[in-house]
Write a protein that holds these residues in place. Structure first.
Motif, PDB file in Angstrom:
ATOM      1  N   PRO A 102       0.620  -1.109  -0.236  1.00  0.00           N
ATOM      2  CA  PRO A 102      -0.050  -0.200   0.144  1.00  0.00           C
ATOM      3  C   PRO A 102       0.896   1.460  -0.088  1.00  0.00           C
ATOM      4  CG  PRO A 102      -0.066  -0.713   2.263  1.00  0.00           C
ATOM      5  CD  PRO A 102       0.946  -1.786   1.324  1.00  0.00           C
ATOM      6  N   GLU A 103       2.116   1.122   0.077  1.00  0.00           N
ATOM      7  CA  GLU A 103       2.902   2.458   0.109  1.00  0.00           C
ATOM      8  C   GLU A 103       4.234   2.166  -0.598  1.00  0.00           C
ATOM      9  OE1 GLU A 103       4.926   2.734   4.443  1.00  0.00           O
ATOM     10  OE2 GLU A 103       2.938   3.018   4.234  1.00  0.00           O
ATOM     11  N   GLU A 104       5.092   3.104  -0.973  1.00  0.00           N
ATOM     12  CA  GLU A 104       6.429   3.059  -1.363  1.00  0.00           C
ATOM     13  C   GLU A 104       7.330   3.049  -0.122  1.00  0.00           C
ATOM     14  OE1 GLU A 104       7.387   6.247  -4.144  1.00  0.00           O
ATOM     15  OE2 GLU A 104       5.188   6.434  -4.795  1.00  0.00           O
ATOM     16  N   HIS A 105       8.539   2.047  -0.669  1.00  0.00           N
ATOM     17  CA  HIS A 105       9.501   1.863   0.378  1.00  0.00           C
ATOM     18  C   HIS A 105      10.966   2.083  -0.314  1.00  0.00           C
ATOM     19  CE1 HIS A 105       6.695   0.019   3.331  1.00  0.00           C
ATOM     20  NE2 HIS A 105       6.264  -0.344   2.326  1.00  0.00           N
ATOM     21  N   ASP A 106      11.826   2.487   0.490  1.00  0.00           N
ATOM     22  CA  ASP A 106      13.376   2.317   0.022  1.00  0.00           C
ATOM     23  C   ASP A 106      14.044   1.450   0.979  1.00  0.00           C
ATOM     24  OD1 ASP A 106      13.473   4.470  -1.730  1.00  0.00           O
ATOM     25  OD2 ASP A 106      12.962   6.035  -0.318  1.00  0.00           O
ATOM     26  N   PHE A 107      14.997   0.490   0.411  1.00  0.00           N
ATOM     27  CA  PHE A 107      15.976  -0.344   0.756  1.00  0.00           C
ATOM     28  C   PHE A 107      17.181  -0.251   0.561  1.00  0.00           C
ATOM     29  CE2 PHE A 107      11.805  -2.473  -0.181  1.00  0.00           C
ATOM     30  CZ  PHE A 107      11.226  -2.870   0.992  1.00  0.00           C
ATOM     31  N   THR A 108      18.104  -0.374   1.404  1.00  0.00           N
ATOM     32  CA  THR A 108      19.533  -0.516   0.960  1.00  0.00           C
ATOM     33  C   THR A 108      20.011  -1.882   1.484  1.00  0.00           C
ATOM     34  OG1 THR A 108      19.855   1.567   1.884  1.00  0.00           O
ATOM     35  CG2 THR A 108      21.742   0.403   1.486  1.00  0.00           C
ATOM     36  N   VAL A 109      20.402  -2.451   0.095  1.00  0.00           N
ATOM     37  CA  VAL A 109      20.957  -3.926   0.034  1.00  0.00           C
ATOM     38  C   VAL A 109      22.132  -4.033  -0.513  1.00  0.00           C
ATOM     39  CG1 VAL A 109      18.570  -4.284  -0.384  1.00  0.00           C
ATOM     40  CG2 VAL A 109      20.057  -4.127  -2.270  1.00  0.00           C
ATOM     41  N   ALA A 110      22.745  -5.034  -0.197  1.00  0.00           N
ATOM     42  CA  ALA A 110      24.041  -5.729  -0.915  1.00  0.00           C
ATOM     43  C   ALA A 110      23.992  -7.205  -0.819  1.00  0.00           C
ATOM     44  CB  ALA A 110      25.306  -5.133  -0.075  1.00  0.00           C
ATOM     45  N   PHE A 111      24.619  -7.898  -1.678  1.00  0.00           N
ATOM     46  CA  PHE A 111      24.685  -9.252  -1.806  1.00  0.00           C
ATOM     47  C   PHE A 111      26.087  -9.810  -1.831  1.00  0.00           C
ATOM     48  CE2 PHE A 111      20.477  -8.300  -3.358  1.00  0.00           C
ATOM     49  CZ  PHE A 111      19.676  -9.203  -2.762  1.00  0.00           C
ATOM     50  N   VAL A 112      26.399 -10.849  -1.214  1.00  0.00           N
ATOM     51  CA  VAL A 112      27.629 -11.592  -1.141  1.00  0.00           C
ATOM     52  C   VAL A 112      27.183 -13.239  -1.516  1.00  0.00           C
ATOM     53  CG1 VAL A 112      28.844  -9.950   0.157  1.00  0.00           C
ATOM     54  CG2 VAL A 112      27.970 -11.929   1.192  1.00  0.00           C
ATOM     55  N   TYR A 113      28.231 -13.924  -1.657  1.00  0.00           N
ATOM     56  CA  TYR A 113      28.118 -15.493  -1.773  1.00  0.00           C
ATOM     57  C   TYR A 113      29.015 -15.866  -0.564  1.00  0.00           C
ATOM     58  CZ  TYR A 113      26.329 -15.142  -6.417  1.00  0.00           C
ATOM     59  OH  TYR A 113      25.828 -14.854  -7.463  1.00  0.00           O
ATOM     60  N   GLY A 114      28.634 -16.535   0.464  1.00  0.00           N
ATOM     61  CA  GLY A 114      29.175 -16.989   1.612  1.00  0.00           C
ATOM     62  C   GLY A 114      30.189 -18.148   1.174  1.00  0.00           C
TER      63      GLY A 114
END
Length: 126
Positions: A102-114
């Motif tokens: 129902p509303e907009e969102h901002d996320f900060t993300v990063a991905f790695v391989y373990g």
């Protein structure tokens, strides 16, 4: 630095059926949903983190857990710490704006391989 599990992501074999199971049968509320068929995604609130369900069966392995997202206040620092300790980069830290309902969102993300090739996301919601 890590506050807990933010979410676990699932590549759905049947998006409608998976959403109906988790949000309908198990009565877990939908926090956000975005995208258009066949690229929809939903974030379902479990009360102790979220379940993120992806629809795109061409991009994601169907019916399998895709990644675990770890909640952190500093995505860049968690990412750098992981890389320094042997993780392999998949996606450098970035902010993502989701036009969800129902509303907009901002996320900060990063991905790695373990160490076993598992995909780990570092995640914070603004």
């Amino acid at each position: 630095m890590i506050k807990g599990i933010a979410h676990v992501a699932l590549g759905a074999a049947d998006f409608e059926k998976s959403c109906a199971f988790y949000s309908g049968a198990l009565q877990l509320p939908i926090f956000a949903c975005w995208g258009e068929k066949p690229n929809r995604c939903v974030l379902i609130d479990t009360g102790a983190g979220y379940l993120e369900i992806f629809e795109d069966s061409q991009k994601y392995e169907k019916g399998h857990w895709m990644h675990v997202a770890l909640q952190t206040e500093d995505v860049a620092a968690a990412y750098e710490l992981a890389i320094k300790n042997g993780a392999v980069s998949k996606t450098a830290p970035k902010t993502v704006h989701i036009m969800s309902t129902p509303e907009e969102h901002d996320f900060t993300v990063a991905f790695v391989y373990g160490p076993d090739g598992e995909e780990v996301e570092f995640f914070t919601m603004k």
